[in-house]
Write a protein that holds these residues in place. Structure first.
Motif, PDB file in Angstrom:
ATOM      1  N   ALA A 226       0.844  -1.207   0.000  1.00 25.62           N
ATOM      2  CA  ALA A 226       0.000   0.000   0.000  1.00 25.62           C
ATOM      3  C   ALA A 226       0.874   1.251   0.000  1.00 25.62           C
ATOM      4  CB  ALA A 226      -0.938  -0.018   1.208  1.00 25.62           C
ATOM      5  N   GLY A 227       2.036   1.184   0.672  1.00 25.48           N
ATOM      6  CA  GLY A 227       2.977   2.306   0.625  1.00 25.48           C
ATOM      7  C   GLY A 227       3.388   2.622  -0.807  1.00 25.48           C
ATOM      8  N   HIS A 228       3.675   1.584  -1.586  1.00 22.79           N
ATOM      9  CA  HIS A 228       3.965   1.794  -3.018  1.00 22.79           C
ATOM     10  C   HIS A 228       2.759   2.391  -3.733  1.00 22.79           C
ATOM     11  CE1 HIS A 228       7.862  -0.069  -3.094  1.00 22.79           C
ATOM     12  NE2 HIS A 228       7.437  -1.269  -2.808  1.00 22.79           N
ATOM     13  N   TRP A 229       1.613   1.837  -3.427  1.00 24.37           N
ATOM     14  CA  TRP A 229       0.381   2.284  -4.111  1.00 24.37           C
ATOM     15  C   TRP A 229       0.131   3.769  -3.823  1.00 24.37           C
ATOM     16  CZ3 TRP A 229      -4.711   3.617  -2.596  1.00 24.37           C
ATOM     17  CH2 TRP A 229      -5.687   3.504  -3.608  1.00 24.37           C
ATOM     18  N   PHE A 230       0.618   4.245  -2.666  1.00 25.33           N
ATOM     19  CA  PHE A 230       0.565   5.675  -2.334  1.00 25.33           C
ATOM     20  C   PHE A 230       1.756   6.442  -2.917  1.00 25.33           C
ATOM     21  CE2 PHE A 230      -1.802   4.210   1.638  1.00 25.33           C
ATOM     22  CZ  PHE A 230      -3.038   4.616   1.180  1.00 25.33           C
ATOM     23  N   GLY A 231       2.687   5.765  -3.583  1.00 24.46           N
ATOM     24  CA  GLY A 231       3.775   6.474  -4.249  1.00 24.46           C
ATOM     25  C   GLY A 231       5.128   6.392  -3.572  1.00 24.46           C
ATOM     26  N   LEU A 232       5.272   5.571  -2.528  1.00 27.13           N
ATOM     27  CA  LEU A 232       6.579   5.445  -1.872  1.00 27.13           C
ATOM     28  C   LEU A 232       7.473   4.473  -2.634  1.00 27.13           C
ATOM     29  CD1 LEU A 232       5.632   5.202   1.923  1.00 27.13           C
ATOM     30  CD2 LEU A 232       6.207   7.236   0.569  1.00 27.13           C
ATOM     31  N   SER A 233       8.780   4.745  -2.593  1.00 32.27           N
ATOM     32  CA  SER A 233       9.773   3.844  -3.172  1.00 32.27           C
ATOM     33  C   SER A 233      10.517   3.143  -2.047  1.00 32.27           C
ATOM     34  CB  SER A 233      10.778   4.633  -4.012  1.00 32.27           C
ATOM     35  OG  SER A 233      10.130   5.342  -5.036  1.00 32.27           O
ATOM     36  N   VAL A 304       8.608  -1.602  10.664  1.00 37.94           N
ATOM     37  CA  VAL A 304       7.538  -1.221  11.594  1.00 37.94           C
ATOM     38  C   VAL A 304       7.118   0.240  11.488  1.00 37.94           C
ATOM     39  CG1 VAL A 304       8.038  -3.005  13.314  1.00 37.94           C
ATOM     40  CG2 VAL A 304       9.285  -0.828  13.400  1.00 37.94           C
ATOM     41  N   MET A 305       7.828   1.055  10.720  1.00 38.16           N
ATOM     42  CA  MET A 305       7.511   2.491  10.737  1.00 38.16           C
ATOM     43  C   MET A 305       7.605   3.129   9.358  1.00 38.16           C
ATOM     44  SD  MET A 305      11.044   4.277  12.191  1.00 38.16           S
ATOM     45  CE  MET A 305      10.752   5.898  11.479  1.00 38.16           C
ATOM     46  N   PHE A 306       6.802   4.175   9.193  1.00 37.99           N
ATOM     47  CA  PHE A 306       7.000   5.128   8.112  1.00 37.99           C
ATOM     48  C   PHE A 306       7.616   6.383   8.743  1.00 37.99           C
ATOM     49  CE2 PHE A 306       3.231   2.738   6.569  1.00 37.99           C
ATOM     50  CZ  PHE A 306       3.735   2.301   5.353  1.00 37.99           C
ATOM     51  N   THR A 307       8.377   7.146   7.941  1.00 38.06           N
ATOM     52  CA  THR A 307       8.937   8.396   8.459  1.00 38.06           C
ATOM     53  C   THR A 307       7.983   9.562   8.200  1.00 38.06           C
ATOM     54  OG1 THR A 307      10.023   9.011   6.389  1.00 38.06           O
ATOM     55  CG2 THR A 307      11.271   7.581   7.907  1.00 38.06           C
ATOM     56  N   LEU A 308       8.318  10.709   8.764  1.00 38.91           N
ATOM     57  CA  LEU A 308       7.481  11.898   8.613  1.00 38.91           C
ATOM     58  C   LEU A 308       7.366  12.305   7.144  1.00 38.91           C
ATOM     59  CD1 LEU A 308       8.850  13.981  11.636  1.00 38.91           C
ATOM     60  CD2 LEU A 308       6.890  12.421  11.572  1.00 38.91           C
ATOM     61  N   GLU A 309       8.478  12.200   6.409  1.00 39.32           N
ATOM     62  CA  GLU A 309       8.411  12.575   4.994  1.00 39.32           C
ATOM     63  C   GLU A 309       7.674  11.542   4.161  1.00 39.32           C
ATOM     64  OE1 GLU A 309      11.450  13.988   2.522  1.00 39.32           O
ATOM     65  OE2 GLU A 309      12.076  15.575   3.888  1.00 39.32           O
ATOM     66  N   GLN A 310       7.819  10.294   4.527  1.00 35.77           N
ATOM     67  CA  GLN A 310       7.042   9.273   3.808  1.00 35.77           C
ATOM     68  C   GLN A 310       5.550   9.523   4.006  1.00 35.77           C
ATOM     69  OE1 GLN A 310       8.890   5.721   5.497  1.00 35.77           O
ATOM     70  NE2 GLN A 310       9.840   5.236   3.527  1.00 35.77           N
ATOM     71  N   ARG A 311       5.187   9.892   5.206  1.00 34.80           N
ATOM     72  CA  ARG A 311       3.783  10.223   5.477  1.00 34.80           C
ATOM     73  C   ARG A 311       3.335  11.389   4.598  1.00 34.80           C
ATOM     74  NH1 ARG A 311       2.030  14.061   9.439  1.00 34.80           N
ATOM     75  NH2 ARG A 311      -0.125  13.766  10.140  1.00 34.80           N
ATOM     76  N   ALA A 312       4.186  12.422   4.525  1.00 31.90           N
ATOM     77  CA  ALA A 312       3.834  13.595   3.721  1.00 31.90           C
ATOM     78  C   ALA A 312       3.704  13.233   2.248  1.00 31.90           C
ATOM     79  CB  ALA A 312       4.895  14.680   3.912  1.00 31.90           C
ATOM     80  N   ARG A 313       4.597  12.362   1.763  1.00 26.94           N
ATOM     81  CA  ARG A 313       4.519  11.961   0.350  1.00 26.94           C
ATOM     82  C   ARG A 313       3.232  11.182   0.075  1.00 26.94           C
ATOM     83  NH1 ARG A 313       8.490  10.936  -4.169  1.00 26.94           N
ATOM     84  NH2 ARG A 313       7.918   8.995  -5.198  1.00 26.94           N
ATOM     85  N   MET A 314       2.816  10.359   1.034  1.00 24.97           N
ATOM     86  CA  MET A 314       1.541   9.653   0.860  1.00 24.97           C
ATOM     87  C   MET A 314       0.378  10.654   0.831  1.00 24.97           C
ATOM     88  SD  MET A 314       1.892   5.994   2.862  1.00 24.97           S
ATOM     89  CE  MET A 314       2.606   6.454   4.445  1.00 24.97           C
ATOM     90  N   PHE A 315       0.461  11.701   1.697  1.00 27.39           N
ATOM     91  CA  PHE A 315      -0.587  12.738   1.684  1.00 27.39           C
ATOM     92  C   PHE A 315      -0.619  13.429   0.314  1.00 27.39           C
ATOM     93  CE2 PHE A 315      -1.398  14.019   6.383  1.00 27.39           C
ATOM     94  CZ  PHE A 315      -1.514  12.688   6.735  1.00 27.39           C
ATOM     95  N   TYR A 316       0.572  13.783  -0.175  1.00 28.83           N
ATOM     96  CA  TYR A 316       0.673  14.444  -1.493  1.00 28.83           C
ATOM     97  C   TYR A 316       0.006  13.590  -2.577  1.00 28.83           C
ATOM     98  CZ  TYR A 316       2.905  15.146  -6.035  1.00 28.83           C
ATOM     99  OH  TYR A 316       3.141  15.281  -7.381  1.00 28.83           O
ATOM    100  N   SER A 317       0.316  12.318  -2.547  1.00 30.41           N
ATOM    101  CA  SER A 317      -0.230  11.405  -3.535  1.00 30.41           C
ATOM    102  C   SER A 317      -1.748  11.284  -3.399  1.00 30.41           C
ATOM    103  CB  SER A 317       0.449  10.045  -3.343  1.00 30.41           C
ATOM    104  OG  SER A 317      -0.137   9.090  -4.150  1.00 30.41           O
ATOM    105  N   LEU A 318      -2.213  11.184  -2.167  1.00 28.21           N
ATOM    106  CA  LEU A 318      -3.656  11.076  -1.928  1.00 28.21           C
ATOM    107  C   LEU A 318      -4.392  12.331  -2.388  1.00 28.21           C
ATOM    108  CD1 LEU A 318      -3.455   9.295   1.509  1.00 28.21           C
ATOM    109  CD2 LEU A 318      -4.945   8.551  -0.352  1.00 28.21           C
ATOM    110  N   GLU A 319      -3.765  13.498  -2.188  1.00 30.32           N
ATOM    111  CA  GLU A 319      -4.404  14.761  -2.582  1.00 30.32           C
ATOM    112  C   GLU A 319      -4.434  14.921  -4.101  1.00 30.32           C
ATOM    113  OE1 GLU A 319      -5.831  17.098  -0.815  1.00 30.32           O
ATOM    114  OE2 GLU A 319      -5.300  16.505   1.231  1.00 30.32           O
TER     115      GLU A 319
END
Ligand SMILES: [Zn+2]
Length: 479
Positions: A226-233, A304-319
């Motif tokens: 799902a992290g990939h699906w939100f745009g994370l590498s 076990v974790m995403f970082t703060l920037e990974q979270r922001a990138r997922m937000f960017y992708s979702l928006e």
């Protein structure tokens, strides 16, 4: 002979299943395949995504660093999910309860609830992504009551690829589709699963996540994909020790190459070596973030974790790329805001021919057994009608009968015959007629010689044998 074939198949399945836990992600290989099909367009769309992300990060940099970046319009990005279980009665046929527990597990990973063992050096980077929430859909694309789980019996569950998505797919703009299978290939390699990235030119009807069922319910594979699906590498993407290979500044560079390690091997248990540091291109030089969900480390502290920037990138992708999913009208249309109500079961079944095959075509006087695999609600009774079969009806109303195959149904005469199944549960009944489902050939069939050349091995494996062969036809029958 049949017994030998069956035992061998079971052995192969067992061995594959035993290794499945170690299989890694095939998203990189999948997207390389897409890129190779149209490199210019892929690059253009990737650049567009990355440029937008760079701007978003710059605008929100203070909020990201202080962990106060908030979603703007609504309290949450609720993601309507449908799980398509593509099974052939094996370990991939995971239960509704296992799926519900896995959705909860995915949400726990996103909330940061699994990050207790993160080393102090990275604790300030643990992201609470509880604004992202996965929910099983409660309405299907036609607005009917659904558990958010479908079940399809198919032999394609072995070494599954995008082809399996043609069997069932809900509107990918409105649902995050998961296809759960026995095993998955990405660009020819066995993997735990792969996701389609939010950018690119790949067709909408393949957008989603395909993964191995036994792995989905056991670890972080769903959260990772799902992290990939939100745009994370992956943090190790890019050139060797690229400081910004994943376009995320707060993940230290790590070194991992597919050519050396192959896609199906990870990095082993590194938690007992907390100073593991494959790259020194960062300043200050931090150890590898084996805790990151998007990396391949193993062990009790890992993934076990995403970082703060990974979270922001997922937000960017979702928006910007996946906003239709969590839009207010879609949450209503997919029912994810509704209370859970019992749904009427949907009839479904699998067949076995002479105990060895799932072919719907055979010769006269052969026998089928049918096993109902209805889903979407509790089944209290099943009523069958077998046109042309003997016996031509069968009913089951006990748990053991409902979970067992029917008695053998024998077809004496050539023709095409309907199968009708009516299932009843506490919230109602539904019946389906499968028109001309069974085809009975004369007891010796004459087939064009060239028609089955390519699949002859399959026919032999399924019990067909040569009666005779001449220059234009093969005379076949199934024993
Ligand atoms: Zn991955």
């Amino acid at each position: 002979m049949k017994n030998i074939i069956f035992t061998l198949s079971a052995l192969i399945l067992f061995c594959f299943g035993a290794n499945a836990q170690n299989l890694k992600c095939g998203t990189t290989q999948y997207n390389q395949l897409l890129r190779d099909q149209n490199p210019d367009l892929y690059l253009q769309q990737r650049n567009q995504f990355e440029q937008g992300w760079a701007q978003y990060r710059e605008i929100h940099k203070d909020e990201i660093k202080t962990n106060i970046l908030k979603k703007s319009a609504q309290p949450k990005y609720i993601i309507p999910v449908v799980i398509h279980v593509m099974h052939n009665y094996g370990s991939e046929n995971i239960s509704d309860a296992q799926i519900q527990a896995t959705i909860t597990l995915m949400n726990d990973f996103y909330k940061g609830n699994k990050a207790k063992n993160v080393r102090p050096v990275f604790q300030h980077l643990i992201a609470d992504c509880s604004e992202i929430e996965f929910r099983l859909a409660k309405k299907d694309p036609e607005g009917n009551c659904t558990t958010g789980i479908t079940r399809t019996q198919t032999e394609q569950t072995v070494n599954a690829t995008n082809e399996i998505k043609k069997l069932i797919c809900w509107d990918t703009k409105r649902y995050l589709n998961f296809w759960v299978t026995e095993s998955v290939l990405s660009n020819g390699k066995a993997v735990g699963g792969y996701a389609q990235l939010p950018f690119g030119f790949s067709p909408a009807n393949t957008d989603g996540i395909i993964l191995v069922g036994s792995q989905f319910i056991a670890d972080n594979t769903g959260a990772h994909e799902a992290g990939h699906w939100f745009g994370l590498s992956h943090p190790f993407e890019g050139d060797s020790c690229d400081i910004n290979g994943d376009n995320i500044f707060d993940t230290p560079p790590t070194y991992f190459t597919y050519s050396k390690n192959q896609v199906n091997s990870g990095r082993g248990d590194s938690c007992s070596h907390p100073l593991t540091n494959t790259c020194s291109t960062d300043n200050p030089d931090l150890p590898d973030m084996m805790e990151n969900i998007m990396d391949y480390f193993g062990g009790s502290c890992s993934s076990v974790m995403f970082t703060l920037e990974q979270r922001a990138r997922m937000f960017y992708s979702l928006e910007n790329y996946r906003s239709q999913l969590w839009a207010a009208d879609n949450l209503v249309n997919t029912g994810v805001l509704d209370a859970t109500t019992p749904c009427t079961p949907i009839p479904s079944f699998g067949i076995t021919l002479n105990n060895v095959s799932t072919s719907t075509t055979t010769c006269a006087n052969n026998s089928y057994t049918f096993r109902q695999t209805s889903y979407n609600g509790t089944v209290t009774s099943a009523e069958w009608t077998f046109d042309g079969g003997t016996p031509n009806t069968y009913s089951a109303a006990t748990s053991s009968a409902l979970n067992s195959p029917t008695p053998a149904i024998t077809y004496a005469n050539p023709g095409s015959y309907d199968v009708k199944l009516k299932v009843t549960g506490p919230s109602g009944s539904r019946d389906t007629v499968y028109k001309n489902y069974i085809t009975i050939l004369p007891s010796t069939a004459t087939l064009p010689k060239n028609a089955y050349n390519a699949n002859w091995d399959n026919y032999q494996a399924n019990g067909w044998y040569f009666e005779n062969e001449n220059p234009t036809t093969k005379i076949l029958c199934q024993i």
